[in-house]
Design an enzyme around this catalytic site. Structure first.
Site, PDB file in Angstrom:
ATOM      1  CD1 TRP A 286      -2.297  -2.223   1.453  1.00  0.00           C
ATOM      2  CD2 TRP A 286      -3.055  -0.952  -0.225  1.00  0.00           C
ATOM      3  NE1 TRP A 286      -3.324  -2.905   0.837  1.00  0.00           N
ATOM      4  CE2 TRP A 286      -3.804  -2.150  -0.187  1.00  0.00           C
ATOM      5  CE3 TRP A 286      -3.338  -0.016  -1.211  1.00  0.00           C
ATOM      6  CZ2 TRP A 286      -4.847  -2.419  -1.095  1.00  0.00           C
ATOM      7  CZ3 TRP A 286      -4.371  -0.273  -2.115  1.00  0.00           C
ATOM      8  CH2 TRP A 286      -5.109  -1.461  -2.052  1.00  0.00           C
TER       9      TRP A 286
ATOM     10  CG  ASP B 166      -3.089   4.144   4.024  1.00  0.00           C
ATOM     11  OD1 ASP B 166      -4.137   4.024   4.688  1.00  0.00           O
ATOM     12  OD2 ASP B 166      -2.866   3.509   2.972  1.00  0.00           O
TER      13      ASP B 166
ATOM     14  CE  LYS C 270      -8.687  -1.829   4.283  1.00  0.00           C
ATOM     15  NZ  LYS C 270      -8.668  -3.100   3.573  1.00  0.00           N
TER      16      LYS C 270
END
Ligand code: PMP
Length: 363
Positions: free
Chosen positions: A103, A173, A197
């Site tokens: 990511w 992030d 999530k």
């Protein structure tokens, strides 16, 4: 009703059953409103009360001061890969990226399209199984910001503490560990997290931004891409994703009612992760964890079996036992058990029982 499984999906992921039942109960008619959350204006008093409570609950859980704005945006984690550099990168300056997994690499790829970047550390040579010590970072003191991924969802490595970035704002992030543990908020310039999530359904992304950074947003940016526009309009510049925000609000209430605070929730998450990692360590090499022990994620536990054939068999048989979505990300293979906030300890224990039995039969 059909039986609910233990859902180890990396996202969209398991939500608290209590929240789902409340959503179901209120779907036709939000109490006192006479209409569904799906049918009311984002500018109605009823919805404003919901978005304000969601922001207030996030503020209170993370102890976020008035120096920061809490925004609810769309476009997922990936839109933030672009919005962060579009807003924070000062003309002529560069941004530092610490790459700890897939990511982080994706975030860098988008930032490169916006302006100048540097890689301050790259974990690729270690197959992204670890995080850098502060001394290993090559940080540019003039950088516009330093970007990290607090938890790499695919590889399963998680920062235990923030890297020291001095006066350079830290942009993080936190898509796969937001609201799973307390954070030292004042170490951050900006934190973003897609909801699907730990905190809600897909469709909303939370951005926590230090207010002084809003002045970096150029008025020439497209309106939606401009943090200042969203901050000035209390996240209601355009039609906000009303349903996801409503569910996020219920999840924040659930965290408060169930755990009290994020310290308690983090303890519960650590206990779940330890249960799984202990099993990996006790398996005498049958299950091999990907991350080095000091960098293990509390959210996504990644491991391999002795062969791809056994891995497929493991995932298939686990599913038959009601342990779902354990297949590792398509880019790295293996097994990944995502054990976010709403995964009960009983689910992790059921997985460990299955792992013991599987290793006995195939070890
Ligand atoms: N960052 C991280 C750490 C993620 O795990 C994900 C999604 N798996 C993203 C960003 C991308 O989020 P989205 O799909 O909402 O754009």
């Amino acid at each position: 009703m059909t039986q609910r499984v233990y859902n180890f999906s990396a996202g969209p992921a398991v939500l608290p059953e209590k929240v789902l039942l409340q959503v179901q109960e209120e779907m036709l008619c939000l109490p006192g409103v006479g209409a569904s959350i799906l049918e009311i204006s984002h500018r109605s008093g009823e919805f404003i009360a919901i978005i304000e409570e969601a922001a207030a609950n996030i503020r209170s859980l993370l102890s976020i001061s008035n120096d920061y704005d809490v925004l609810f945006l769309q476009g997922g984690g990936r839109l933030q890969f672009s919005m962060v550099p579009m807003n924070l990168l000062r003309p002529g300056d560069s941004a530092d990226y610490i790459l700890t997994g897939s990511w982080g690499k994706n975030a860098l790829k988008e930032a490169k399209k916006v302006g100048q970047t540097r890689v301050a550390w790259d974990g690729a040579e270690f197959d992204f199984d670890r995080l850098p010590a502060d001394a290993e970072l090559s940080l540019d003191p003039q950088a516009s910001f330093v970007h990290i991924t607090s938890n790499e969802t695919i590889e399963g490595v998680q920062f235990a503490a923030e890297p020291e970035t001095g006066d350079v704002p830290l942009a993080c992030d936190a898509s796969s560990d937001f609201l799973s543990r307390p954070l030292a908020i004042d170490k951050y310039g900006l934190i973003y997290a897609c909801a699907q999530k730990n905190v809600g359904p897909a469709g909303v992304t939370i951005v926590v931004i230090r207010k002084d950074l809003l002045s970096r947003s150029d008025a020439k940016l497209p309106g939606y891409m401009n943090y200042q526009v969203h901050a000035e309009n209390d996240s209601l510049w355009n039609t906000a994703p009303t349903f996801p925000i409503y569910v996020v609000n219920l999840v924040t209430r659930w965290i408060r009612d169930e755990f009290g605070d994020l310290t308690k929730l983090a303890e519960a998450n650590r206990a779940k992760a330890a249960t799984l990692y202990d099993e990996l360590d006790a398996s005498e090499g049958f299950y091999r964890g990907h991350a080095v022990p000091e960098c293990r994620s509390m959210m996504n536990v990644t491991f391999r079996l002795p062969s791809d054939e056994l891995t497929s068999k493991f995932v298939k048989e686990a599913k038959q036992e009601g342990l779902d979505a354990l297949k590792g990300h398509r880019s790295v293979g293996g097994v990944r058990a995502s054990i976010y906030n709403a995964m009960p300890l009983a689910g992790v224990e059921a997985l460990v029982d299955f792992m013991k039995d599987f290793a006995r039969r195939h070890g």
